[in-house]
Design a protein around this motif. Structure first.
Motif, short mmCIF file in Angstrom:
data_model
loop_
_atom_site.label_atom_id
_atom_site.label_comp_id
_atom_site.label_asym_id
_atom_site.label_seq_id
_atom_site.Cartn_x
_atom_site.Cartn_y
_atom_site.Cartn_z
N HIS A 114 0.94 -1.24 -0.21
CA HIS A 114 0.25 -0.10 0.13
C HIS A 114 0.81 1.28 0.07
O HIS A 114 0.54 2.21 -0.71
CB HIS A 114 -0.87 0.04 1.34
CG HIS A 114 -1.71 1.31 1.22
ND1 HIS A 114 -2.87 1.37 0.62
CD2 HIS A 114 -1.63 2.16 2.10
CE1 HIS A 114 -3.32 2.73 1.01
NE2 HIS A 114 -2.63 2.98 1.85
N ILE A 115 1.90 1.42 0.61
CA ILE A 115 2.78 2.45 0.98
C ILE A 115 3.55 2.76 -0.54
O ILE A 115 3.83 3.57 -0.94
CB ILE A 115 3.71 2.30 2.13
CG1 ILE A 115 2.97 2.56 3.27
CG2 ILE A 115 4.91 3.43 2.04
CD1 ILE A 115 3.82 2.47 4.55
N GLN A 116 3.93 1.44 -0.99
CA GLN A 116 4.83 1.49 -2.27
C GLN A 116 3.75 2.34 -3.15
O GLN A 116 4.19 3.10 -4.07
CB GLN A 116 5.18 0.41 -2.70
CG GLN A 116 6.40 -0.08 -1.85
CD GLN A 116 6.99 -1.56 -2.55
OE1 GLN A 116 6.09 -2.40 -2.46
NE2 GLN A 116 8.19 -1.72 -2.70
N GLU A 117 2.48 1.78 -3.26
CA GLU A 117 1.74 2.25 -4.27
C GLU A 117 1.33 3.79 -4.25
O GLU A 117 1.17 4.56 -5.00
CB GLU A 117 0.26 1.55 -4.22
CG GLU A 117 -0.78 1.84 -4.99
CD GLU A 117 -2.02 1.23 -4.82
OE1 GLU A 117 -3.36 1.28 -5.39
OE2 GLU A 117 -1.97 0.33 -4.16
N GLN A 118 1.27 4.13 -2.86
CA GLN A 118 1.15 5.55 -2.53
C GLN A 118 2.19 6.35 -2.94
O GLN A 118 2.02 7.64 -3.47
CB GLN A 118 1.04 5.89 -1.07
CG GLN A 118 -0.52 5.15 -0.41
CD GLN A 118 -1.68 5.93 -0.98
OE1 GLN A 118 -1.53 7.21 -1.34
NE2 GLN A 118 -2.81 5.11 -1.40
N MET A 119 3.63 6.12 -2.90
CA MET A 119 4.63 6.77 -3.31
C MET A 119 4.61 6.67 -4.95
O MET A 119 5.07 7.65 -5.36
CB MET A 119 5.99 6.02 -2.83
CG MET A 119 6.05 5.93 -0.98
SD MET A 119 6.12 7.66 -0.49
CE MET A 119 4.52 7.85 0.04
N LEU A 120 4.50 5.59 -5.55
CA LEU A 120 4.17 5.41 -6.94
C LEU A 120 3.24 6.54 -7.65
O LEU A 120 3.41 7.10 -8.50
CB LEU A 120 3.98 4.25 -7.36
CG LEU A 120 5.17 3.04 -7.23
CD1 LEU A 120 4.72 1.59 -7.71
CD2 LEU A 120 6.28 3.53 -8.32
N HIS A 121 2.09 6.66 -6.92
CA HIS A 121 0.93 7.43 -7.25
C HIS A 121 1.57 9.03 -7.18
O HIS A 121 1.13 9.73 -8.00
CB HIS A 121 -0.19 7.28 -6.28
CG HIS A 121 -1.40 8.23 -6.75
ND1 HIS A 121 -1.86 8.24 -7.87
CD2 HIS A 121 -1.66 9.11 -6.17
CE1 HIS A 121 -3.05 9.22 -7.83
NE2 HIS A 121 -2.83 9.73 -6.66
N ARG A 122 2.56 9.29 -6.21
CA ARG A 122 2.81 10.65 -6.02
C ARG A 122 4.15 10.95 -6.73
O ARG A 122 4.65 11.88 -6.65
CB ARG A 122 3.11 10.76 -4.48
CG ARG A 122 1.89 10.80 -3.60
CD ARG A 122 2.28 10.80 -2.04
NE ARG A 122 1.03 10.92 -1.30
CZ ARG A 122 0.67 11.97 -0.74
NH1 ARG A 122 0.83 13.12 -1.17
NH2 ARG A 122 -0.48 11.82 0.09
N GLY A 123 4.74 9.72 -7.53
CA GLY A 123 5.70 9.90 -8.56
C GLY A 123 7.07 10.02 -7.48
O GLY A 123 8.02 10.45 -8.05
N MET A 124 6.98 9.22 -6.60
CA MET A 124 8.27 9.12 -5.65
C MET A 124 9.11 7.91 -5.94
O MET A 124 8.63 6.97 -6.26
CB MET A 124 7.71 9.07 -4.30
CG MET A 124 6.86 10.36 -3.69
SD MET A 124 7.74 11.95 -3.65
CE MET A 124 8.82 11.85 -2.49
N SER A 125 10.18 8.03 -6.02
CA SER A 125 11.15 6.86 -6.01
C SER A 125 12.10 6.87 -4.85
O SER A 125 12.12 6.16 -3.84
CB SER A 125 12.06 7.18 -7.37
OG SER A 125 12.74 8.28 -7.57
N GLU A 126 12.93 8.19 -4.67
CA GLU A 126 13.59 8.17 -3.48
C GLU A 126 12.62 8.69 -2.46
O GLU A 126 11.59 9.71 -2.58
CB GLU A 126 14.58 9.43 -3.56
CG GLU A 126 15.52 9.55 -2.47
CD GLU A 126 16.57 10.49 -2.42
OE1 GLU A 126 17.73 10.34 -2.87
OE2 GLU A 126 16.03 11.66 -2.17
N VAL A 127 12.68 8.26 -1.12
CA VAL A 127 12.01 8.80 -0.10
C VAL A 127 12.50 9.02 0.89
O VAL A 127 13.43 8.63 1.64
CB VAL A 127 10.87 7.53 0.41
CG1 VAL A 127 9.83 7.80 1.40
CG2 VAL A 127 9.96 6.83 -0.96
#
Length: 264
Positions: free
Chosen positions: A235-248
């Motif tokens: 779920h968190i990975q999906e949220q990060m991808l949706h926000r265009g994040m790779s580095e977090v």
């Protein structure tokens, strides 16, 4: 199931991070560390014990009730002659009266019942020299329940598993409770400060997933089963991808209470 701090398998769960500059900068604003004797109560793997040494403390004592945590901490502080560890409890450190200048209780009070707060603060008051400072760092219920974002990953824990909200809020003490209890314990000056502390920068989502799946330094994740944890990570990975994040860049919202013992 809550984390077992006495289990050998958890020896290194609180050792591998380093205190971020966001934390050290705040500490330097609140108290003078250089040349002082600092005591880190509930030191776990010694992350912040080491940080005090890097800030120039002449002597640092890490105190923890778990021999396994202390064993892990010692592996990370080879070559730090100013650091020593002591097996003790927040209510009974075993340290001498008026023997230190600074006490830290970080991420400790949420493991304590409200009736144990005052005795633990009184114990800190006892071991502090006149004019010494106690820093208590933890999250209030409000700190914990901020919505999930690209930096506040913890918010997603509660969005996906609302049952964790009651568990989290129940173990957190309000800012008012902390302030009142510190004053009741006998501290002369009591202040409250807010801090967004950088936890870690993850170069990619795989690194983030690996950290979450091992529950590294996150006691709340021990409340989840392995399948639930895997679902949360996805779920968190999906949220990060949706926000265009790779580095977090992950941050945690904390409250720090500064309490000063009266000078002679």
């Amino acid at each position: 199931m809550a984390i077992d701090f006495h289990a050998e398998k958890n020896r290194f769960t609180y050792t591998r991070r380093h205190a971020d500059v966001s934390w050290t900068a705040m500490i330097e604003k609140l108290v003078e560390v250089r040349g002082k004797h600092a005591v880190d109560i509930g030191c776990g793997g010694g992350i912040y014990t080491r940080a005090f040494a890097h800030l120039g403390a002449a002597q640092v004592t890490g105190v923890d009730f778990s021999l396994e945590m202390l064993a892990g901490a010692r592996t990370q502080t080879v070559g730090y002659p100013q650091i020593a560890y002591h097996n003790g409890h927040a209510l009974d450190t075993g340290l001498a009266d008026a023997s230190c200048d600074l006490v830290l209780k970080r991420a400790l009070t949420h493991h304590m019942k409200v009736e144990d707060l005052a005795p633990s603060f009184a114990e800190a008051l006892r071991i502090l020299r006149p004019g010494g400072t106690l820093l208590v760092q933890n999250r209030t219920p409000e700190d914990c329940l901020l919505p999930g974002s690209e930096t506040n990953l913890r918010g997603y824990f509660f969005e996906l598993y609302p049952r964790l909200i009651e568990r989290e809020v129940k173990r957190r003490h309000s800012g008012e409770t902390m302030l009142d209890t510190l004053r009741t314990a006998g501290f002369q000056i009591v202040e409250e400060h807010k801090l967004w502390e950088t936890r870690k920068v993850y170069p990619d989502l795989e690194d983030l997933a690996a950290d979450l799946l091992t529950r590294t330094g996150r006691s709340i994740l021990h409340e989840l089963s392995d399948p639930e944890l895997q679902e949360l990570v996805a779920h968190i990975q999906e949220q990060m991808l949706h926000r265009g994040m790779s580095e977090v860049l992950e941050q945690d919202r904390w409250t720090i209470w500064k309490a000063v013992k009266a000078a002679d």
